[in-house]
Design an enzyme around this catalytic site. Structure first.
Site, PDB file in Angstrom:
ATOM      1  N   LYS A  66       0.831  -1.225   0.000  1.00 52.97           N
ATOM      2  CA  LYS A  66       0.000   0.000   0.000  1.00 52.97           C
ATOM      3  C   LYS A  66       0.854   1.259   0.000  1.00 52.97           C
ATOM      4  O   LYS A  66       0.359   2.376  -0.009  1.00 52.97           O
ATOM      5  CB  LYS A  66      -0.914   0.021   1.237  1.00 52.97           C
ATOM      6  CG  LYS A  66      -2.002  -1.018   1.238  1.00 52.97           C
ATOM      7  CD  LYS A  66      -3.133  -0.750   2.222  1.00 52.97           C
ATOM      8  CE  LYS A  66      -2.805  -0.496   3.601  1.00 52.97           C
ATOM      9  NZ  LYS A  66      -3.988  -0.472   4.504  1.00 52.97           N
ATOM     10  N   LYS A 118       2.749   2.139   2.541  1.00 52.00           N
ATOM     11  CA  LYS A 118       2.716   2.713   3.894  1.00 52.00           C
ATOM     12  C   LYS A 118       3.786   2.037   4.755  1.00 52.00           C
ATOM     13  O   LYS A 118       4.057   0.855   4.616  1.00 52.00           O
ATOM     14  CB  LYS A 118       1.356   2.433   4.555  1.00 52.00           C
ATOM     15  CG  LYS A 118       0.219   3.339   4.124  1.00 52.00           C
ATOM     16  CD  LYS A 118      -0.997   3.097   5.042  1.00 52.00           C
ATOM     17  CE  LYS A 118      -1.945   4.273   5.017  1.00 52.00           C
ATOM     18  NZ  LYS A 118      -3.050   4.140   5.983  1.00 52.00           N
TER      19      LYS A 118
HETATM   20  N1  C2G Z   1     -10.633   6.843   9.510  1.00 54.74           N
HETATM   21  C1  C2G Z   1     -11.615   7.742   9.901  1.00 54.74           C
HETATM   22  N2  C2G Z   1     -11.261   8.975  10.313  1.00 54.74           N
HETATM   23  C2  C2G Z   1      -9.950   9.344  10.364  1.00 54.74           C
HETATM   24  C3  C2G Z   1      -8.945   8.427   9.981  1.00 54.74           C
HETATM   25  C4  C2G Z   1      -9.316   7.164   9.549  1.00 54.74           C
HETATM   26  O1  C2G Z   1     -12.816   7.418   9.865  1.00 54.74           O
HETATM   27  N3  C2G Z   1      -9.635  10.601  10.781  1.00 54.74           N
HETATM   28  C5  C2G Z   1     -11.052   5.504   9.058  1.00 54.74           C
HETATM   29  C6  C2G Z   1     -10.631   5.193   7.623  1.00 54.74           C
HETATM   30  O2  C2G Z   1     -11.583   5.696   6.700  1.00 54.74           O
HETATM   31  C7  C2G Z   1     -10.615   3.662   7.636  1.00 54.74           C
HETATM   32  C8  C2G Z   1     -10.183   3.328   9.083  1.00 54.74           C
HETATM   33  O3  C2G Z   1     -10.410   4.525   9.854  1.00 54.74           O
HETATM   34  O4  C2G Z   1     -11.925   3.140   7.415  1.00 54.74           O
HETATM   35  C9  C2G Z   1      -8.727   2.929   9.173  1.00 54.74           C
HETATM   36  O5  C2G Z   1      -7.949   3.979   8.615  1.00 54.74           O
HETATM   37  P1  C2G Z   1      -6.464   3.607   8.089  1.00 54.74           P
HETATM   38  O6  C2G Z   1      -5.762   2.853   9.148  1.00 54.74           O
HETATM   39  O7  C2G Z   1      -5.868   4.851   7.535  1.00 54.74           O
HETATM   40  O8  C2G Z   1      -6.821   2.583   6.946  1.00 54.74           O
HETATM   41  P2  C2G Z   1      -6.360   2.646   5.399  1.00 54.74           P
HETATM   42  O9  C2G Z   1      -4.921   2.933   5.315  1.00 54.74           O
HETATM   43  O10 C2G Z   1      -7.333   3.506   4.709  1.00 54.74           O
HETATM   44  O11 C2G Z   1      -6.504   1.108   4.986  1.00 54.74           O
HETATM   45  O12 C2G Z   1      -8.200  -2.431   2.296  1.00 54.74           O
HETATM   46  C10 C2G Z   1      -8.459  -1.178   2.874  1.00 54.74           C
HETATM   47  C11 C2G Z   1      -7.251  -0.616   3.578  1.00 54.74           C
HETATM   48  O13 C2G Z   1      -6.626  -1.558   4.416  1.00 54.74           O
HETATM   49  C12 C2G Z   1      -7.672   0.606   4.396  1.00 54.74           C
END
Ligand code: C2G
Length: 143
Positions: free
Chosen positions: A44, A46
């Site tokens: 990803k 990250k």
């Molecule tokens: N999230 C949120 N508000 C934020 C930050 C994150 O609602 N201020 C939500 C994101 O939309 C996601 C979840 O928290 O649904 C986890 O966020 P991340 O750890 O950043 O996940 P991401 O990198 O988007 O990975 O297959 C899908 C991926 O694994 C998602």
């Protein structure tokens, strides 16, 4: 029992994550979180501050979370929905309309929950000047 599934990295756990998980649990009775492995995070693009085991243990401590499973690839979602008898897949609204989730609509509900503004792992890292943890120091002690 209505089973909900969500995906994420969940690094440097913050209230945006917690609010998402709380609302995701409110969609059903049982919440499964598929947390990205360190290897998948590399795919990803990250680099999480906390490694997979640390992020998994922190998620498992949250009252809304019933089960944590590894997210190893983009392609596993359909298998996950079938394997865990998932009724609803939900994600934050930054994923709204993404085909990786829209493609699941023939086998489950897909729900997007408003993203919490003003907080993100990237912002935390930037504001704290955090570098990736040296291997080992971010481990949760065994005892
Ligand atoms: N999230 C949120 N508000 C934020 C930050 C994150 O609602 N201020 C939500 C994101 O939309 C996601 C979840 O928290 O649904 C986890 O966020 P991340 O750890 O950043 O996940 P991401 O990198 O988007 O990975 O297959 C899908 C991926 O694994 C998602």
């Amino acid at each position: 029992m209505k089973r909900v599934l969500t995906y994420g990295t969940y690094d440097l756990l913050h209230y945006g994550h917690i609010r998402l998980l709380k609302r995701a649990k409110e969609l059903g009775d049982y919440l499964i979180v598929a947390i990205s492995t360190d290897e998948f995070n590399a795919i990803k693009g990250k680099k999480a501050y906390h490694n997979y085991n640390t992020r998994k243990e922190m998620l498992e401590a949250i009252r809304y979370v019933d089960l944590v499973i590894p997210e190893k690839s983009w392609e596993q979602k359909r298998d996950d929905v079938e394997k865990y008898y998932v009724d609803v897949v939900c994600m934050g609204s930054d994923w709204k309309g993404n085909e990786k989730f829209e493609d699941l609509r023939d086998i489950c509900e897909v729900v997007y929950l408003d993203r919490t503004e003003g907080i993100s792992t990237t912002q935390i890292k930037r504001e704290l000047g955090l570098q990736p943890a040296v291997d080992g120091i971010d481990q949760i002690p065994e005892n």
